[in-house]
Design a protein around this motif. Structure first.
Motif: not given
Length: 242
Positions: A75-87, A156-164, A9-15
């Motif tokens: 999935n985010i890494a691949r969308s940002n770069s054309n390099g090779v990524f391995v799970q 916290d922003d307009d789309k997401c709030t994260c408590l840690w 769930a955190l992936a979309n907001y990690y950066d």
């Protein structure tokens, strides 16, 4: 409420969440200078996450494969770069050919249990060419026990709030993250993740690197030329296969 694996769930907001705490440009400059001095060209970025460091190293001319256990982050890494990524988990990855370097930035090693550290280091050593180098960092004992442990943070922003919410244990910190994400219908969906980072002793890490065969080990304060201090939050290691 839905429990997710770490960095799902955190992936979309990690950066966005790490933007104020991680100077990838500075770190990549450190790596560039070190790897160039070793004439390293081909390597692996372990726990690459969304591929920020992988992409920066590629821009600097290195041939780098990104490896991470999280499908969502890759999935985010691949969308940002054309390099090779391995799970793959860094403890079980396989290479067909040895490389000149491994790197693992931004706490990846803190996710490895102490009992698995020696096996991981030995695996990396065995997959390095002679003259190769392994560069990585850990969040220090000071950071995890004093700054992170038993503390609560939020984003916290307009789309997401994260408590840690973090709980300090003897040799680890468990991290409970709750994410509220705005949906198209105007309601918020809740998702939960649980992380665990282990507290590693820097001297024990250095000794373990030497025990598996690394001939030279440099230990510095956060990708710099400065020595580690009592209040250092990120400790950087460069271990050389001679």
């Amino acid at each position: 409420m839905k429990q997710q694996g770490a960095y799902s769930a955190l992936a979309n907001y990690y950066d966005k969440l790490i933007n104020d705490y991680c100077d990838y440009d500075k770190w990549s400059q450190y790596l560039y200078q070190l790897l160039s001095s070793q004439q390293a060209t081909k390597g692996v970025d372990l726990a690459c996450g969304t591929g920020i460091m992988t992409a920066l190293l590629r821009k600097r001319g290195f041939d780098v494969i990104g490896v991470d256990s999280s499908v969502a982050m890759l999935n985010i890494a691949r969308s940002n770069s054309n390099g090779v990524f391995v799970q793959s988990d860094m403890r079980t990855f396989c290479l067909n050919k040895k490389v000149d370097f491994f790197c693992c930035v931004n706490d990846g090693i803190n996710y490895i249990q102490p009992d698995d550290i020696a096996k991981l280091f030995a695996k990396i050593f065995g997959n390095l060419n002679s003259g190769g180098v392994f560069v990585f960092d850990i969040s220090s004992q000071y950071k995890l026990s004093t700054i992170i442990g038993n503390n609560i943070f939020y984003y916290d922003d307009d789309k997401c709030t994260c408590l840690w919410n973090n709980k300090l244990h003897k040799d680890s910190v468990t991290m409970e993250l709750t994410l509220f994400e705005l949906q198209d219908n105007g309601l918020y969906a809740r998702e939960d993740e649980r992380h665990c980072q282990y507290i590693h002793d820097a001297k024990a890490i250095e000794q373990c690197l030497r025990d598996v065969g690394f001939g030279k080990v440099d230990v510095v304060d956060c990708y710099s030329a400065s020595p580690v201090k009592a209040n250092t939050q990120r400790i950087t290691f460069a271990a050389y296969k001679q």
